[in-house]
Design a protein around this motif. Structure first.
Motif, short mmCIF file in Angstrom:
data_model
loop_
_atom_site.label_atom_id
_atom_site.label_comp_id
_atom_site.label_asym_id
_atom_site.label_seq_id
_atom_site.Cartn_x
_atom_site.Cartn_y
_atom_site.Cartn_z
N LEU A 196 6.62 -23.40 -22.49
CA LEU A 196 6.24 -22.08 -22.01
C LEU A 196 7.47 -21.24 -21.66
N GLY A 197 8.45 -21.86 -21.03
CA GLY A 197 9.66 -21.13 -20.68
C GLY A 197 10.39 -20.60 -21.90
N VAL A 198 10.53 -21.45 -22.92
CA VAL A 198 11.20 -21.03 -24.15
C VAL A 198 10.41 -19.92 -24.84
N GLY A 199 9.07 -20.07 -24.90
CA GLY A 199 8.24 -19.07 -25.57
C GLY A 199 8.29 -17.72 -24.88
N VAL A 200 8.12 -17.70 -23.57
CA VAL A 200 8.09 -16.43 -22.83
C VAL A 200 9.46 -15.76 -22.84
N ALA A 256 10.32 -14.43 -26.38
CA ALA A 256 9.47 -13.30 -26.77
C ALA A 256 9.88 -12.03 -26.02
N LEU A 257 10.15 -12.14 -24.73
CA LEU A 257 10.55 -10.96 -23.96
C LEU A 257 11.90 -10.42 -24.42
N ALA A 258 12.84 -11.32 -24.66
CA ALA A 258 14.17 -10.88 -25.10
C ALA A 258 14.10 -10.24 -26.50
N ALA A 259 13.33 -10.86 -27.40
CA ALA A 259 13.20 -10.30 -28.74
C ALA A 259 12.50 -8.95 -28.71
N ALA A 260 11.50 -8.81 -27.81
CA ALA A 260 10.79 -7.53 -27.68
C ALA A 260 11.73 -6.44 -27.17
N VAL A 307 16.31 -20.76 -27.87
CA VAL A 307 15.90 -19.41 -27.47
C VAL A 307 16.63 -18.37 -28.30
N LEU A 308 17.93 -18.56 -28.48
CA LEU A 308 18.73 -17.60 -29.26
C LEU A 308 18.25 -17.56 -30.71
N ALA A 309 17.95 -18.72 -31.29
CA ALA A 309 17.49 -18.77 -32.67
C ALA A 309 16.15 -18.04 -32.83
#
Length: 305
Positions: A106-110, A113-117, A169-171
């Motif tokens: 969940l931490g990686v997903g959230v 997603a927020l950083a990419a957005a 996360v960066l990938a």
């Protein structure tokens, strides 16, 4: 004779509060939305409270007995501890491992997603407003990236960066920003033609203020919907990368790595090592997708089917 009347003050809620209240009523009008949000909230609370509610710390070597490896669900250890979901090949309690692994997923997903957005949305918003060559160049880059399979690009990035939560996360950010950029560009092109933007330009309002103060609030709802759905996509992508051995390290396994740990034991009948983490992964992705679909219905009624 004069009569004194006490003034009656009518207290009104701010417009933002009324909009939020109306949105909440529309969102929770469906039973499926209420159930999915309740289940997802419970899931998040369980993961946050994991260190206090789990029967063991699955990554503390002093609390693991390797002699308890691959015990079936309902087994009891020599110390009297009951493994409700069994143990994995290293003797870790599967229930505890799933709760800890779900927190990482969940931490990686959230976070991704927020950083990419934020990155992709800002780029799409800026290039759509400016137009010209910079828009064409960025959108050709977006088209080029989206033409490749996401998992292939992520594997190439992690092959260069190596494993680790930060690298994962960066990938994911690097492979997902293009989706947000395209969505933000499309929404910005619609807003760019509206009268309030033309009025701001006639008044010589600075470009930065037009983009981030006037246009951004109207683009954010579309990004929120995409970001919610992309959280589920990011969790699935991270699980796939971890399953292939290029995700999070073995010292902090996510659901994907837990599934990979039990894959070789499936044919021998020890299904629980992979089955229960897989159920947790599917349940999490489904709940997030249900919330995202409901957000799309409420925030974009015309686009909802």
């Amino acid at each position: 004779m004069s009569m004194t009347v006490d003034p009656v003050r009518t207290v009104r809620r701010p417009a933002s509060s009324r909009r939020l209240s109306r949105f909440a009523r529309q969102f929770f009008a469906k039973t499926s939305a209420r159930i999915s949000v309740a289940c997802l909230t419970l899931l998040v609370l369980v993961t946050l409270a994991g260190p206090w509610i789990t029967p063991q710390n699955p990554y503390d070597l002093t609390s693991i007995d390797f002699l308890d490896g691959r015990l079936p669900p309902g087994s009891e250890s020599a110390t009297g501890m009951i493994y409700h979901l069994g143990t994995d090949n290293q003797g870790r309690d599967m229930l505890s491992a799933i709760i800890y692994g779900l927190k990482i997923s969940l931490g990686v997903g959230v976070l991704s997603a927020l950083a990419a957005a934020a990155i992709g949305g800002s780029i799409g918003l800026f290039v759509a407003y400016k137009g010209g060559r910079i828009e064409g160049l960025v959108m050709r880059l977006v088209d080029l990236q989206l033409s490749f399979p996401t998992i292939l690009v992520a594997l190439m990035i992690l092959a260069f960066l190596g494993e680790g939560i930060f690298n994962v996360v960066l990938a994911i950010i690097l492979v997902e920003w293009a989706t947000y950029a395209r969505m933000a560009r499309g929404a910005t092109l619609v807003e760019k033609k509206k009268e309030y933007v033309e009025a701001a330009e006639c008044l010589a309002v600075p470009t930065r203020r037009i983009i981030f103060r006037h246009m951004l609030p109207n683009v954010v709802p579309a990004l929120i919907v995409i970001a919610t759905l992309q959280v589920a996509r990011a969790i699935s992508l991270e699980a796939t990368l971890s399953f292939l051995g290029l995700g999070v390290p073995v010292t902090e396994p996510s659901l994907g790595l837990l599934i990979a740990n039990g894959y070789q034991y499936m044919l021998s009948g020890q299904y629980w090592i992979s089955f229960y983490p897989g159920v947790a992964l599917v349940l999490t992705v489904v709940l997030i997708n249900l919330v995202g679909d409901r957000l799309r219905e409420v925030l974009n009624p015309k686009g909802a089917k």
